[in-house]
Design a protein around this motif. Structure first.
Motif, PDB file in Angstrom:
ATOM      1  N   GLU A 281      51.274  -2.863  54.911  1.00 34.85           N
ATOM      2  CA  GLU A 281      50.048  -2.820  54.120  1.00 34.85           C
ATOM      3  C   GLU A 281      50.241  -3.491  52.764  1.00 34.85           C
ATOM      4  OE1 GLU A 281      46.991  -2.061  54.724  1.00 34.85           O
ATOM      5  OE2 GLU A 281      47.362  -1.508  56.814  1.00 34.85           O
ATOM      6  N   SER A 282      51.414  -3.307  52.178  1.00 35.20           N
ATOM      7  CA  SER A 282      51.695  -3.931  50.892  1.00 35.20           C
ATOM      8  C   SER A 282      51.708  -5.459  51.026  1.00 35.20           C
ATOM      9  CB  SER A 282      53.052  -3.435  50.365  1.00 35.20           C
ATOM     10  OG  SER A 282      53.392  -4.107  49.176  1.00 35.20           O
ATOM     11  N   MET A 283      52.363  -5.967  52.084  1.00 34.84           N
ATOM     12  CA  MET A 283      52.395  -7.415  52.300  1.00 34.84           C
ATOM     13  C   MET A 283      51.010  -7.953  52.633  1.00 34.84           C
ATOM     14  SD  MET A 283      54.673  -9.655  54.986  1.00 34.84           S
ATOM     15  CE  MET A 283      56.201  -8.999  54.343  1.00 34.84           C
ATOM     16  N   ALA A 284      50.246  -7.181  53.417  1.00 35.03           N
ATOM     17  CA  ALA A 284      48.892  -7.611  53.772  1.00 35.03           C
ATOM     18  C   ALA A 284      48.016  -7.744  52.540  1.00 35.03           C
ATOM     19  CB  ALA A 284      48.279  -6.635  54.764  1.00 35.03           C
ATOM     20  N   LEU A 285      48.150  -6.787  51.587  1.00 37.83           N
ATOM     21  CA  LEU A 285      47.369  -6.841  50.349  1.00 37.83           C
ATOM     22  C   LEU A 285      47.702  -8.102  49.567  1.00 37.83           C
ATOM     23  CD1 LEU A 285      45.415  -5.495  48.381  1.00 37.83           C
ATOM     24  CD2 LEU A 285      47.381  -4.272  47.392  1.00 37.83           C
ATOM     25  N   TRP A 286      48.993  -8.401  49.490  1.00 34.00           N
ATOM     26  CA  TRP A 286      49.407  -9.604  48.755  1.00 34.00           C
ATOM     27  C   TRP A 286      48.880 -10.878  49.441  1.00 34.00           C
ATOM     28  CZ3 TRP A 286      52.959 -13.576  50.148  1.00 34.00           C
ATOM     29  CH2 TRP A 286      53.294 -14.441  49.108  1.00 34.00           C
ATOM     30  N   LEU A 287      48.941 -10.903  50.756  1.00 31.07           N
ATOM     31  CA  LEU A 287      48.444 -12.075  51.489  1.00 31.07           C
ATOM     32  C   LEU A 287      46.940 -12.245  51.329  1.00 31.07           C
ATOM     33  CD1 LEU A 287      50.541 -11.754  54.789  1.00 31.07           C
ATOM     34  CD2 LEU A 287      50.785 -13.521  53.048  1.00 31.07           C
ATOM     35  N   ARG A 288      46.220 -11.136  51.297  1.00 31.34           N
ATOM     36  CA  ARG A 288      44.762 -11.207  51.107  1.00 31.34           C
ATOM     37  C   ARG A 288      44.420 -11.719  49.727  1.00 31.34           C
ATOM     38  NH1 ARG A 288      44.767  -5.604  53.962  1.00 31.34           N
ATOM     39  NH2 ARG A 288      44.356  -6.209  56.163  1.00 31.34           N
ATOM     40  N   GLU A 289      45.246 -11.364  48.738  1.00 36.52           N
ATOM     41  CA  GLU A 289      45.031 -11.883  47.391  1.00 36.52           C
ATOM     42  C   GLU A 289      45.241 -13.394  47.338  1.00 36.52           C
ATOM     43  OE1 GLU A 289      47.710  -9.675  44.979  1.00 36.52           O
ATOM     44  OE2 GLU A 289      46.423  -7.889  44.862  1.00 36.52           O
ATOM     45  N   MET A 290      46.004 -13.900  48.318  1.00 38.22           N
ATOM     46  CA  MET A 290      46.228 -15.344  48.427  1.00 38.22           C
ATOM     47  C   MET A 290      45.134 -16.029  49.264  1.00 38.22           C
ATOM     48  SD  MET A 290      49.117 -15.935  46.815  1.00 38.22           S
ATOM     49  CE  MET A 290      49.695 -17.475  47.501  1.00 38.22           C
ATOM     50  N   SER A 291      44.063 -15.262  49.563  1.00 37.96           N
ATOM     51  CA  SER A 291      42.878 -15.764  50.296  1.00 37.96           C
ATOM     52  C   SER A 291      43.085 -15.860  51.801  1.00 37.96           C
ATOM     53  CB  SER A 291      42.441 -17.142  49.759  1.00 37.96           C
ATOM     54  OG  SER A 291      42.104 -17.055  48.406  1.00 37.96           O
ATOM     55  N   HIS A 292      44.158 -15.258  52.340  1.00 33.35           N
ATOM     56  CA  HIS A 292      44.349 -15.245  53.777  1.00 33.35           C
ATOM     57  C   HIS A 292      43.582 -14.076  54.403  1.00 33.35           C
ATOM     58  CE1 HIS A 292      47.334 -18.336  53.344  1.00 33.35           C
ATOM     59  NE2 HIS A 292      48.133 -17.558  52.595  1.00 33.35           N
ATOM     60  N   VAL A 293      43.223 -14.229  55.663  1.00 30.66           N
ATOM     61  CA  VAL A 293      42.588 -13.161  56.434  1.00 30.66           C
ATOM     62  C   VAL A 293      43.680 -12.504  57.249  1.00 30.66           C
ATOM     63  CG1 VAL A 293      40.875 -12.577  58.178  1.00 30.66           C
ATOM     64  CG2 VAL A 293      40.406 -14.412  56.536  1.00 30.66           C
ATOM     65  N   VAL A 294      43.912 -11.193  57.043  1.00 33.67           N
ATOM     66  CA  VAL A 294      45.073 -10.535  57.627  1.00 33.67           C
ATOM     67  C   VAL A 294      44.667  -9.341  58.491  1.00 33.67           C
ATOM     68  CG1 VAL A 294      47.304  -9.443  57.162  1.00 33.67           C
ATOM     69  CG2 VAL A 294      46.430 -11.207  55.600  1.00 33.67           C
ATOM     70  N   VAL A 295      45.256  -9.253  59.683  1.00 30.91           N
ATOM     71  CA  VAL A 295      45.123  -8.092  60.557  1.00 30.91           C
ATOM     72  C   VAL A 295      46.526  -7.506  60.730  1.00 30.91           C
ATOM     73  CG1 VAL A 295      44.571  -7.280  62.886  1.00 30.91           C
ATOM     74  CG2 VAL A 295      43.112  -8.994  61.770  1.00 30.91           C
ATOM     75  N   VAL A 296      46.646  -6.172  60.609  1.00 30.41           N
ATOM     76  CA  VAL A 296      47.948  -5.507  60.686  1.00 30.41           C
ATOM     77  C   VAL A 296      48.085  -4.785  62.023  1.00 30.41           C
ATOM     78  CG1 VAL A 296      49.480  -3.787  59.657  1.00 30.41           C
ATOM     79  CG2 VAL A 296      48.064  -5.252  58.189  1.00 30.41           C
ATOM     80  N   ALA A 297      49.263  -4.913  62.643  1.00 30.67           N
ATOM     81  CA  ALA A 297      49.596  -4.195  63.883  1.00 30.67           C
ATOM     82  C   ALA A 297      50.976  -3.579  63.724  1.00 30.67           C
ATOM     83  CB  ALA A 297      49.561  -5.138  65.075  1.00 30.67           C
TER      84      ALA A 297
END
Length: 479
Positions: free
Chosen positions: A18-34
């Motif tokens: 979740e922490s990495m996903a938040l950072w990636l989303r701040e970089m404008s990426h669309v992220v799904v976590v599994a």
């Protein structure tokens, strides 16, 4: 700057993911976590991802399984591996399994950003290459079939439509029109392109040899048969078999062909073992098979079997507008092969080329162009570089021109008319006269009809019968 990407992030450490996903989303990426292998597979089914970022250890699951699954089912998606237990062997195994790259924990932001950028760029290049490959494939097999004629363009569409069908194809047309090239184009554009394309000229072999050629033979089947030999049907298994001059097949051979086309099974000459094949069959003839059926020379049931799709190639005299295009192609080939600097044919020579009836069609045109290139001493080819049968000059004898009107004459070669009806024999000169008159009157049909002393209705009928009614003809005839 990092471009936006759709990313599937797979890690069994929920808080880290979740922490990495938040950072990636701040970089404008669309992220799904599994968090598990099953969750990742489900997510891949639901949507398309540019990139999968996965750990190698997913609880009880193995990250290598996800790499293999993604590579096999979703080859357009890149895989980036992140692990805290990397060894040189681990990296090699991950790449072999299909991973694009491998990073070790703890991650450095710049390193991950650069890896994502490389992945996106690689995917873009792969997509562009795929598009280019499809464009090349669109034309694959048609490279040497040059035409602007609307009937030939329709043939190209038919080739596309039936390329992957298993049904037999019958190609009809005069000698030299390119039946073999169309057959090869069908094969090249089909899913069978990786298989063999085998051509058999049925008229060149006696019946016994033709049977052996097609179906093979066993040792002792005839004098000289010292061993088993596979036939063309077996050699073309998974590919295409092109049977040219099919109208020459004897009644006995027609029976054998009917069976193999219906059941795709046969026995070799002298043998009893039945062979099954997956062979696409394309047939060709320069004869009217429907007339052969009526006369009893060709089996009706075989005719219906082979005539599922009929491609009729028009003769060259009916698509005069293609002559400049074909001449340019053949001229460049002949000039390159002979290392000659040839600019082309002059206007008068091109007019002669377009006025001739071309009984040998495209093959004859190619030979005429090659002859002119080889024998000419000048860079520009003229009427004098053409053979006598085109210009009407045979040695010291000049054949009289056909009078069209006070300002127009047309020459036509004398050719063998044995076996032809009077109408067929006069077709060539008649076409030459009408074409020349149309050119001289700038395609004004009323003026042409008046000059030829016929009514316009008769002119229209003759133009249609002689292939002169194509409206594009006047724009490509050097008139």
């Amino acid at each position: 700057m990092t471009r936006s990407a759709s990313i599937l992030l797979v890690d069994d450490d929920y808080h880290l993911a979740e922490s990495m996903a938040l950072w990636l989303r701040e970089m404008s990426h669309v992220v799904v976590v599994a968090g598990t292998l099953d969750e990742a597979k489900t997510a891949l089914k639901k949507q398309t991802f540019d990139l999968v970022i996965t750990d190698l250890r997913l609880g009880n699951d193995d990250g290598f399984d996800l790499i293999t699954h993604t590579r096999k089912r979703f080859p357009e998606t890149s895989v980036l591996v992140i692990t805290g237990y990397a060894t040189p062997n681990t990296a090699i195994e991950a790449v072999r399994a299909g991973a694009y790259d491998l990073l070790t924990k703890p991650l450095i932001d710049e390193e991950l950003t650069l890896a994502i950028d490389r992945s996106i760029q690689q995917r873009k290049i792969a997509s562009e290459n795929d598009a280019l490959r499809k464009q090349l494939d669109r034309r694959s097999g048609m490279e040497n079939i040059l035409s602007h004629d609307y009937r030939m363009l329709k043939i190209f569409d038919v080739v596309d439509s039936i390329a992957d069908a298993r049904a037999s194809v019958l190609i009809t047309g005069e000698n030299g029109t390119g039946k073999s090239m169309v057959a090869r184009a069908i094969h090249t554009r089909s899913a069978r392109r990786g298989g063999a394309f085998i051509e058999v000229a049925c008229g060149a072999l006696p019946d016994t040899l033709l049977e052996s050629e097609l179906f093979g033979h066993v040792a002792g089947a005839f004098t000289g048969a010292v061993g088993d030999r596979p036939g063309k049907f077996q050699l073309a298994d998974g590919g295409t078999l092109f049977l040219d001059e099919i109208a020459t097949a004897t009644p006995a051979m027609q029976v054998k062909l009917l069976r193999v086309l219906q059941e795709f099974q046969f026995e070799p000459l002298g043998g009893s073992e039945t062979h099954s094949v997956d062979t696409r069959v394309i047939l060709a003839t320069n004869e009217d098979l429907s007339k052969a059926v009526t006369s009893g020379a060709f089996r009706q049931d075989l005719y219906y079997r082979v005539n599922v799709v009929n491609i009729v190639i028009p003769p060259l005299r009916e698509r005069v507008g293609d002559i400049p295009l074909l001449v340019e192609h053949f001229l460049r080939e002949a000039a390159d092969a002979s290392d000659r600097n040839i600019l082309g044919f002059d206007r008068e020579a091109m007019t002669v080329l377009q006025s001739y009836a071309w009984p040998g069609n495209v093959r004859q045109l190619e030979n005429v162009v090659e002859r002119a290139v080889l024998l000419s001493r000048n860079s520009t080819l003229t009427k004098d570089d053409l053979p006598p049968e085109l210009t009407g000059q045979m040695g010291d004898v000049s054949f009289a021109a056909y009078s069209v009107d006070s300002s127009a004459t047309a020459t036509h070669s004398f050719e063998d008319v044995s076996g032809k009806t009077l109408r067929d024999a006069l077709e060539g000169p008649e076409r030459t006269i009408i074409l020349q008159s149309l050119r001289n009157h700038h395609w004004n049909r009323a003026a042409t009809a008046e000059a030829l002393d016929i009514n316009r209705t008769t002119l229209y009928k003759k133009m249609k019968r002689l292939g002169l009614d194509d409206p594009r003809l006047q724009y490509s005839s050097n008139s």
